[in-house]
Write a protein that holds these residues in place. Structure first.
Motif, PDB file in Angstrom:
ATOM      1  N   PHE A  66       0.889  -1.028  -0.018  1.00 11.28           N
ATOM      2  CA  PHE A  66       0.106  -0.131   0.177  1.00 11.28           C
ATOM      3  C   PHE A  66       0.863   1.126  -0.074  1.00 11.28           C
ATOM      4  CE2 PHE A  66      -3.301   2.660   2.173  1.00 11.28           C
ATOM      5  CZ  PHE A  66      -4.487   2.691   1.615  1.00 11.28           C
ATOM      6  N   ALA A 120      -1.587   0.227   8.692  1.00  7.34           N
ATOM      7  CA  ALA A 120      -1.779  -0.095   7.513  1.00  7.34           C
ATOM      8  C   ALA A 120      -2.792   0.740   6.518  1.00  7.34           C
ATOM      9  CB  ALA A 120      -2.478  -1.542   7.421  1.00  7.34           C
ATOM     10  N   GLY A 121      -2.536   2.194   6.672  1.00 11.39           N
ATOM     11  CA  GLY A 121      -3.454   2.901   6.289  1.00 11.39           C
ATOM     12  C   GLY A 121      -4.772   2.760   6.368  1.00 11.39           C
ATOM     13  N   THR A 123      -8.522   2.900   7.729  1.00 13.04           N
ATOM     14  CA  THR A 123      -9.475   3.934   7.851  1.00 13.04           C
ATOM     15  C   THR A 123     -10.215   3.556   9.322  1.00 13.04           C
ATOM     16  OG1 THR A 123      -9.530   4.425   5.586  1.00 13.04           O
ATOM     17  CG2 THR A 123     -11.535   5.140   6.913  1.00 13.04           C
ATOM     18  N   ARG A 128     -14.963  -1.935  12.338  1.00 14.17           N
ATOM     19  CA  ARG A 128     -13.802  -2.420  12.805  1.00 14.17           C
ATOM     20  C   ARG A 128     -13.744  -2.099  14.188  1.00 14.17           C
ATOM     21  NH1 ARG A 128     -10.408   0.180   7.512  1.00 14.17           N
ATOM     22  NH2 ARG A 128     -11.084  -1.603   6.062  1.00 14.17           N
ATOM     23  N   THR A 171     -11.103  -3.745   2.308  1.00 12.99           N
ATOM     24  CA  THR A 171     -10.856  -2.255   2.482  1.00 12.99           C
ATOM     25  C   THR A 171     -12.286  -1.369   2.479  1.00 12.99           C
ATOM     26  OG1 THR A 171     -10.480  -2.073   0.155  1.00 12.99           O
ATOM     27  CG2 THR A 171      -8.751  -2.584   1.524  1.00 12.99           C
ATOM     28  N   THR A 172     -12.105  -0.176   2.565  1.00 14.77           N
ATOM     29  CA  THR A 172     -13.183   0.729   2.502  1.00 14.77           C
ATOM     30  C   THR A 172     -13.662   0.717   1.175  1.00 14.77           C
ATOM     31  OG1 THR A 172     -11.579   2.448   2.553  1.00 14.77           O
ATOM     32  CG2 THR A 172     -12.585   2.191   4.518  1.00 14.77           C
ATOM     33  N   ASP A 210      -7.539   4.131  -2.361  1.00 11.48           N
ATOM     34  CA  ASP A 210      -7.299   5.291  -1.289  1.00 11.48           C
ATOM     35  C   ASP A 210      -6.317   6.169  -2.337  1.00 11.48           C
ATOM     36  OD1 ASP A 210      -7.517   3.072   0.315  1.00 11.48           O
ATOM     37  OD2 ASP A 210      -7.442   4.460   1.892  1.00 11.48           O
TER      38      ASP A 210
END
Ligand code: GLN
Length: 278
Positions: A66, A120-121, A123, A128, A171-172, A210
């Motif tokens: 990432f 880990a970047g 969000t 979560r 992920t988002t 992202d």
């Protein structure tokens, strides 16, 4: 006479108890700044109170795919902004940082058992937060859309309807593709790099990812991929934070205190300049 002696004894006893409590509470309260300074330990400025740090090691999970937040360096070891940041946090806490490269989707459930924290970047997200407690935010982010350079069809959210969309699992970007785009054919990969490969191979219409990593992948594939911003897609701002164990408020407080010091002393901005804005 006897009564008076008892009274004095009781008074002294409560005094001892009160003082004792103060001392004990003082010990347990994670401190920041000068209060937490441990004389003699170079680089250590924040008290590390969590029992998880008693072994002198902060075990950190990441997903080193990432960029610029985490990637594998030339030596094959995880490197990047997040890695430098958590190492600086470890230094403030006077502990060694050990980084484990894992799948992004398994990070949250590993926090507190296999690993102490995850960076880990990641969000901040209410789902979560059922599993982890997030530190204070350290970076503002937003999703972007990557498409093939010759794609003129995808311009906004509505044009993504029914399209094949690649994301990194869990992920988002995955959440948006799954929950917000009608009839999307969502393809989930272990890393964004694999999703980008499939986009280049013509197997996907778009990748939702992202902004900072999107910029890295777009720069690496100039003329092949086009980066569409966030403007026409109505994506919400996101905030990255460090995932900490739910049962360890001492660790969260220590991480936050260290983070605040790094922001105040200019180290944080230095790392942004070195890894993100370079
Ligand atoms: N910020 C995104 C998320 O938290 C992606 C993070 C990542 O892939 N490392 O889901």
């Amino acid at each position: 006479m006897m009564k008076k002696v008892w009274k004095i004894a009781a008074l002294m006893l409560s005094l001892v108890l009160i003082l004792g409590c103060f001392a004990a509470c003082g010990e347990k309260t994670p401190t920041n700044g000068e209060e937490g300074t441990t004389a003699g330990e170079v680089g250590t400025t924040v008290a590390a109170q969590s029992a998880r740090l008693a072994d002198g090691v902060l075990t950190v999970g990441t997903n080193a795919a990432f960029p610029p937040f985490e990637y594998l360096g030339d030596d094959g070891e995880p490197d990047g902004f997040d890695i430098a940041l958590i190492e600086a946090i470890g230094e403030k806490l006077g502990v060694t940082v050990e980084v484990m490269d894992m799948e992004f989707d398994s990070l949250c459930t590993s926090v507190g058992n296999r690993i102490d924290v995850a960076i880990a970047g990641m969000t901040v997200d209410p789902e979560r937060e059922q599993t982890v407690t997030f530190s204070d935010n350290y970076y503002k982010a937003i999703q972007n859309v990557l498409v093939a350079a010759d794609n003129t069809e995808i311009t906004d959210m509505a044009s993504l309807e029914g399209k094949a969309i690649g994301v990194q699992q869990g992920t988002t970007g995955d959440m948006i593709a799954t929950d917000e785009i009608p009839n999307a054919e969502v393809k989930r990969y272990n890393t964004f790099a694999l999703a980008v490969e499939d986009l280049k191979n013509g197997n996907l219409d778009a990748v939702i990812i992202d902004q900072n990593p999107a910029e890295v992948f777009a720069a690496e594939n100039e003329g092949v991929l086009t980066l569409l911003g966030a403007e026409n897609f109505g994506f919400a701002d996101e905030y990255y934070a460090i995932a900490c164990p739910k049962d360890d408020s001492a660790l969260v407080a220590s991480v936050n205190a260290a983070l605040a010091e790094l922001q105040a002393d200019g180290t944080f901005d230095q790392l942004v300049a070195e890894y993100i804005e370079k």
